[in-house]
Design a protein around this motif. Structure first.
Motif, PDB file in Angstrom:
ATOM      1  N   UNK A 447      39.257   5.374  15.645  1.00 30.72           N
ATOM      2  CA  UNK A 447      38.691   4.116  16.152  1.00 30.72           C
ATOM      3  C   UNK A 447      37.225   4.260  16.532  1.00 30.72           C
ATOM      4  N   UNK A 448      36.595   5.355  16.152  1.00 24.91           N
ATOM      5  CA  UNK A 448      35.182   5.577  16.472  1.00 24.91           C
ATOM      6  C   UNK A 448      34.309   5.266  15.259  1.00 24.91           C
ATOM      7  N   UNK A 449      33.224   4.540  15.504  1.00 26.98           N
ATOM      8  CA  UNK A 449      32.286   4.157  14.458  1.00 26.98           C
ATOM      9  C   UNK A 449      30.921   4.724  14.824  1.00 26.98           C
ATOM     10  N   UNK A 450      30.352   5.547  13.938  1.00 25.98           N
ATOM     11  CA  UNK A 450      29.011   6.090  14.190  1.00 25.98           C
ATOM     12  C   UNK A 450      28.019   5.408  13.249  1.00 25.98           C
ATOM     13  N   UNK A 451      26.902   4.996  13.808  1.00 21.29           N
ATOM     14  CA  UNK A 451      25.860   4.293  13.045  1.00 21.29           C
ATOM     15  C   UNK A 451      24.543   5.020  13.239  1.00 21.29           C
ATOM     16  N   UNK A 452      23.864   5.287  12.128  1.00 18.10           N
ATOM     17  CA  UNK A 452      22.493   5.812  12.178  1.00 18.10           C
ATOM     18  C   UNK A 452      21.604   4.837  11.426  1.00 18.10           C
ATOM     19  N   UNK A 453      20.581   4.338  12.119  1.00 14.87           N
ATOM     20  CA  UNK A 453      19.617   3.407  11.516  1.00 14.87           C
ATOM     21  C   UNK A 453      18.234   4.019  11.658  1.00 14.87           C
ATOM     22  N   UNK A 454      17.566   4.241  10.520  1.00 16.36           N
ATOM     23  CA  UNK A 454      16.271   4.924  10.561  1.00 16.36           C
ATOM     24  C   UNK A 454      15.273   4.220   9.645  1.00 16.36           C
ATOM     25  N   UNK A 455      14.020   4.112  10.119  1.00 19.34           N
ATOM     26  CA  UNK A 455      12.922   3.708   9.242  1.00 19.34           C
ATOM     27  C   UNK A 455      11.809   4.732   9.387  1.00 19.34           C
ATOM     28  N   UNK A 456      11.009   4.891   8.327  1.00 14.52           N
ATOM     29  CA  UNK A 456       9.919   5.878   8.365  1.00 14.52           C
ATOM     30  C   UNK A 456       8.573   5.213   8.645  1.00 14.52           C
ATOM     31  N   UNK A 457       8.633   4.152   9.451  1.00 13.05           N
ATOM     32  CA  UNK A 457       7.435   3.388   9.756  1.00 13.05           C
ATOM     33  C   UNK A 457       6.646   3.935  10.923  1.00 13.05           C
ATOM     34  N   UNK A 500      24.152   5.521  17.166  1.00 14.31           N
ATOM     35  CA  UNK A 500      25.145   4.881  18.033  1.00 14.31           C
ATOM     36  C   UNK A 500      26.545   5.374  17.704  1.00 14.31           C
ATOM     37  N   UNK A 501      27.408   5.409  18.723  1.00 14.93           N
ATOM     38  CA  UNK A 501      28.835   5.614  18.529  1.00 14.93           C
ATOM     39  C   UNK A 501      29.538   4.474  19.255  1.00 14.93           C
ATOM     40  N   UNK A 502      30.353   3.723  18.530  1.00 15.90           N
ATOM     41  CA  UNK A 502      31.014   2.534  19.069  1.00 15.90           C
ATOM     42  C   UNK A 502      32.522   2.682  18.947  1.00 15.90           C
TER      43      UNK A 502
END
Length: 506
Positions: A447-457, A500-502
């Protein structure tokens, strides 16, 4: 092409009326009707709709202020412009206090005064039409919400097990009027195999809707909705066009629920659960365990199909109503001149679109209960990239989300998080660059959701307290993470990277 503006121009000077008519009509966008007295103007208003009224102040019998008061009482939405040679301050104040949109002083060179009058007319009519359209859209939205609430309530009352078919139909019929434009004057009746279930005082009237009920291709009854109140508008019916679609949706839900219950009762009887049926010589009893199992599988399959149809119906209604809200905001944005307010409205449209997209994918997907997150993110990104597209910039998206499917209660908040972070990146991350990359990785374990959001700006400013920001988008992200019992971190070493981990919602 915009509809031509219809003007009622009132003045006791015929020559000025004719001069004004010729000037205002010369471009073909305005149609002018003239009256030389307030009495004549009243008669014209009673027989023809107008977009705006232009009136002199000092006229025999009834002056322009009295005419303005009459108009505001009888036709409160029509814009009123006082166009007069009387320039006294008290007249101006009285005109504005009584609801005049503009007060213009005539006299001198007619060209500049009628040019200004034409400009004020356009402004007043644009505002009037915007308000009128907004009211229509608001009304449509309110009706769609009522219909959606009716279907949700119907889904609740036809779903519980342990109640008889008669009890279910008797409860269901009471829910139907609430979805209609005039619920207090609407009654309903469900007929099923010789039995009738109706709301109190049901009677057929001139205004009646009737949809047949079919179970396994057999006609078994009907659902009727009747308007029983007083109705004087011969040109329109008390039923909205969309309410025919509503009744169709109600019938489909009932047909599938009835079919499930009938199949369930037949299965229970065949398995010897509950009262034994009276033997039917025309239909020999099932003779083998295999037959019983096949019948059970068939009924379970039908039950699942019925539930899926119910869910699809509700998803479609939710999607349609979210699109209505989106269109309502789009309509409002056409008349917003303040860039900050316009930007806020457009960002709200994107958030609503992000939520509607979940239901749209669910409705079109063979799997009705979960969203393919890879498809969702790519579709959402395409919309945002088009919205924030900058000439000469090439920003690319890379994703690593294969095999992740989420239920609607989790997909919507995750979608809002992605929407906010991607919007911020497209707006702020690449101010002085023509190329850039956004990368999104999502994993799900238990039931764990890990999200990685990255920009190289360019990255967030080093001195910025990112956990206490004025940005509505980031505050929304933090709020959603907290609601989903999650954690969030930020790495500013190379561009901007949120991790994030949700916890998945049930």
């Amino acid at each position: 092409m915009p509809a031509r503006i219809s003007i009622l121009y009132v003045d006791d000077e015929p020559q000025l009326l004719e001069l004004g008519r010729q000037f205002l009509e010369q471009k073909g966008e305005i149609v002018v009707s003239t009256a030389e007295s307030v009495a004549g103007a009243r008669d014209m208003l009673a027989n023809k709709p107008f977009d705006v009224i232009v009136s002199d102040y000092q006229m025999p019998g009834t002056d322009g202020i009295e005419f303005l008061k009459f108009t505001r009482y009888q036709y409160p939405d029509i814009p009123f412009i006082l166009f007069t040679g009387r320039g006294r301050e008290e007249v101006v104040i009285e005109a504005i206090n009584n609801g005049a949109e503009f007060y213009l002083q005539k006299g001198g060179d007619p060209l500049p005064q009628f040019t200004e009058l034409a400009q004020k007319i356009r402004v007043a009519v644009d505002k009037y039409r915007a308000i009128r359209d907004l009211r229509k859209q608001t009304f449509v939205l309110e009706e769609r919400v009522k219909e959606l609430a009716c279907l949700y309530k119907l889904a609740e009352v036809i779903s519980p097990q342990g109640i008889s078919l008669d009890e279910m139909l008797n409860t269901a019929v009471a829910v139907i009027p609430a979805g209609y434009q005039y619920p207090e004057s609407t009654s309903a009746r469900i007929s099923f195999r010789g039995k009738e279930f109706s709301t109190p005082g049901f009677r057929q009237s001139v205004w009646n809707q009737n949809f047949p009920l079919f179970i396994d291709g057999e006609w078994v009854g009907a659902v009727e909705v009747s308007y029983t109140g007083e109705w004087s508008d011969a040109g329109n019916a008390p039923f909205l066009a969309e309410e025919s679609s509503l009744l169709g949706g109600i019938v489909r839900l009932l047909e599938n629920s009835i079919a499930c219950r009938v199949a369930d009762e037949r299965l229970r009887d065949s398995c010897g659960i509950g009262p034994h049926p009276v033997p039917d010589t025309a239909s020999p009893p099932l003779k083998s365990e295999r037959d019983l199992r096949l019948a059970a599988e068939k009924d379970l399959r039908r039950s699942r199909e019925s539930q899926e149809l119910l869910l699809r119906e509700v998803r479609q209604r939710v999607k349609n109503n979210l699109h209505t809200v989106h269109d309502l905001l789009a309509l409002q944005s056409k008349y917003i001149r303040d860039d900050k307010v316009l930007k806020t409205l457009q960002e709200s449209q994107n958030r609503i679109k992000a939520m509607a997209l979940v239901h749209e994918i669910l409705y079109q997907s063979p799997e009705i209960t979960s969203v393919d997150l890879d498809l969702y993110v790519k579709t959402l990104a395409k919309s945002l990239f088009e919205f924030y597209r900058s000439k000469g910039k090439e920003i690319v998206l890379r994703t690593d989300i294969s095999g992740v499917a989420l239920g609607v209660n989790t997909a919507i908040p995750v979608g809002l998080i992605i929407n906010e972070l991607m919007s911020n990146a497209l707006k702020h991350a690449f101010p002085e660059r023509t190329t850039g990359e956004i990368f999104i990785r999502i994993r799900k374990k238990d039931r764990n959701i890990s999200i990685l959001f990255r920009d190289d700006g360019a990255g967030l400013p080093r001195d910025m307290n990112w956990r206490d920001t004025r940005s509505l988008g980031l505050r929304m992200v933090f709020s959603i993470v907290e609601q989903m019992k999650g954690t969030i971190g930020l790495d500013r070493s190379k561009g901007t990277e949120f991790s994030m981990v949700l916890e998945e919602r049930k």
